[in-house]
Design an enzyme around this catalytic site. Structure first.
Site, mmCIF file in Angstrom:
data_model
loop_
_atom_site.group_PDB
_atom_site.id
_atom_site.type_symbol
_atom_site.label_atom_id
_atom_site.label_comp_id
_atom_site.label_asym_id
_atom_site.label_seq_id
_atom_site.Cartn_x
_atom_site.Cartn_y
_atom_site.Cartn_z
ATOM 1 N N ARG A 17 0.810 -1.220 0.000
ATOM 2 C CA ARG A 17 0.000 0.000 0.000
ATOM 3 C C ARG A 17 0.848 1.276 0.000
ATOM 4 O O ARG A 17 0.339 2.366 -0.200
ATOM 5 C CB ARG A 17 -0.960 -0.024 1.209
ATOM 6 N N ASN A 173 -6.066 -3.890 17.880
ATOM 7 C CA ASN A 173 -4.785 -4.531 18.174
ATOM 8 C C ASN A 173 -3.660 -3.646 17.620
ATOM 9 O O ASN A 173 -3.626 -3.350 16.428
ATOM 10 C CB ASN A 173 -4.780 -5.904 17.486
ATOM 11 N N ARG A 438 46.878 41.696 -14.865
ATOM 12 C CA ARG A 438 46.095 42.462 -15.836
ATOM 13 C C ARG A 438 46.991 43.122 -16.866
ATOM 14 O O ARG A 438 48.105 43.557 -16.563
ATOM 15 C CB ARG A 438 45.335 43.574 -15.125
#
Ligand code: UD1
Ligand code: CA
Length: 463
Positions: A17, A173, A438
């Site tokens: 299930r 139960n 750079r």
């Protein structure tokens, strides 16, 4: 020793299930498999034997529980019912003289005190069997327990085998039984499958044992998980328990309904947890932390007085006093030192970050080792991957990386280095240097050709 206790946990069913490939008992409830919650609930009755009956996905179940000590497994190759499942422990318990506590692996909300109660009632009353029951408003699906006003049980009839009148009985139960093993052995081997499902029901032993007593349990504890709706309902119950315990232990939870915390998480007092925060797996949150809003911490340790906002930390450690986020992702065994600032928009992977180091804006730090008081400029990236292998970046104490720099690993940058913005470093750098890669900035006046200058005065072309 008449009082020695063995437990058998029924965990062989597929759980049809659930509509899942994963065995039902391995579905997670607040971070632990259902089955592990059941085992935890029996710890205080100190079983001398713990037998888990496995069948569907047996190897998967065994692997998931491999870290737990003293577990035995009995195989139920075909799932012919709960009675057939318990028959599988007969060889293992040959010569056993105590009681057998049978638990369903899909009833995970039992509290230790409820288990203690059924075991001590059984021992005190000397019954052949003692079963856990509850009276519930909607008993649909559960076996019904028929007993007299003194809770002496005659029989249990499964929902599907009940007449309409029997279904009106609200005493169910719970699937938890304490048997005198020798009494059970007089009936267990002789079960018949003469019921609607043609299964060997454990519940059928009850009518042939005497006396059998019922012990009432709080209805909230005995919920069985058969589908994902029931799993979600049990999750809500477990989350409320975990969060109520934390609130009472000195942790502030702001809008607790939006927060989830696994059963495996340790949160120390004077922690504040804000909305939409999830704490998962093996976590420790030390005192004075402020976690959230909107954060996920999984399998990680967060040191005292850390602030964490809108961030994700997995499998990592953050020492105390830091400010993490907004939008930091720390992962893969990262270790962050004390009083660090990580984030906004920073990813740290499998790296060590020294105390008082800041990685404050838009960076990726991967496979790196950063010293203390390093300042990682905005947008610094460790270029750790060459398309095939990952390489390491090492940055010494007090070094400042340039904004928008790339550190191409493997690379070691010394301490007290200052780096120009926009640098792409491919070679190691000595300590105490200024480093910049750079190209020089140029300005070129009057660069536009005549036709472009004219175009500026014309109306733009339409296309
Ligand atoms: C069972 C009880 C029911 C009780 C309910 C409580 C029986 C016949 N019925 O019903 O009276 O109210 O639990 O939750 O016992 N399992 C095996 N092998 C099998 C069949 C089942 O190991 O051959 C395991 C399952 O993995 C599960 C547990 O036994 O952990 C219970 O089985 P399940 O089919 O869920 O029983 P219920 O129909 O819920
Ligand atoms: Ca069940």
């Amino acid at each position: 020793m008449a009082d020695s206790l063995a437990i058998a946990v029924l965990a062989a069913g597929k759980g049809t299930r659930m509509r899942s490939a994963l065995p039902k008992v391995l579905h997670s409830l607040s971070g632990l498999p259902l089955l592990q919650h059941v085992l935890i609930s029996t710890a205080t009755v100190h079983p001398v034997r713990q037998i888990v009956i496995v069948g569907y996905g047996a190897d998967q179940v065994k692997t998931a529980l491999a870290h737990l000590p003293n577990l035995e497994f009995a195989e139920q190759a075909e799932q012919l019912g709960t009675g057939h499942a318990v028959q599988q422990v007969i060889p293992a318990l040959a010569g056993f003289e105590g009681n057998l506590l049978v638990l369903n692996g899909d009833v995970p909300l039992l509290k230790p005190e409820t288990i203690e109660n059924i075991v001590s009632t059984h021992n005190d009353s000397g019954s052949a069997a003692t079963i856990l029951t509850a009276k519930i408003d909607d008993p649909t699906g559960y076996g019904r327990v028929f007993c007299d006003e003194n809770l002496v049980v005659k029989e249990i009839i499964e929902h599907r085998d009940c007449t309409a009148a029997q279904r009106a009985n609200q005493r169910i139960n719970a699937g938890i039984y304490c048997f005198s093993w020798s009494a059970l052995m007089t009936v267990l081997p002789h079960l018949k499958a003469d019921n609607d499902q043609q299964e060997y029901y454990l519940t059928d032993v009850i009518k042939d044992l005497s006396p059998v007593r019922a012990v009432d349990a709080p209805p909230a504890e005995i919920a069985g998980i058969n589908n994902r709706k029931q799993l979600a309902e049990a999750e809500a119950v477990m989350q409320k328990r975990i969060k109520d315990d934390l609130l009472l232990s000195g942790v502030t939870l702001i809008n607790p309904d939006t927060i989830t915390i696994d059963a495996t998480v340790l949160v120390e007092p004077d922690v504040v947890i804000e909305p939409q925060t999830n704490l998962r797996g093996r976590c420790v949150i030390h005192p004075g932390c402020h976690i959230g809003p909107g954060s996920l911490v999984e399998n990680s340790v967060i040191g005292a007085n850390t602030t964490l906002i809108h961030s994700v930390i997995t499998d990592s450690e953050v020492a105390g006093g830091g400010r993490i986020g907004p939008f930091a992702h720390i992962r893969g065994q990262a270790v962050v030192g004390e009083n660090c600032r990580i984030g906004n928009f920073v990813e740290v992977k499998k790296s060590t970050i020294g105390d008082r180091t800041n990685v404050a804006h838009l960076s990726y730090i991967g496979d790196a080792e950063l010293g203390q008081q390093v300042n990682v400029g905005a947008g610094t990236i460790t270029v750790n991957y060459d398309g095939r292998n990952k390489h390491k970046t090492v940055i010494g104490d007090r070094t400042k990386t340039g904004a928008n720099s790339c550190l191409v690993a493997p690379i070691t940058i010394g301490s007290d280095v200052t780096m120009g913005a926009g640098s792409v470093l491919t070679k190691d750098v000595e300590s105490d240097c200024l480093v910049v890669t750079r190209s020089p900035q140029k300005s070129i006046p009057g660069w536009k050709p005549e036709y472009l200058r004219q175009a500026q005065t014309e109306t733009p072309a339409k296309d």
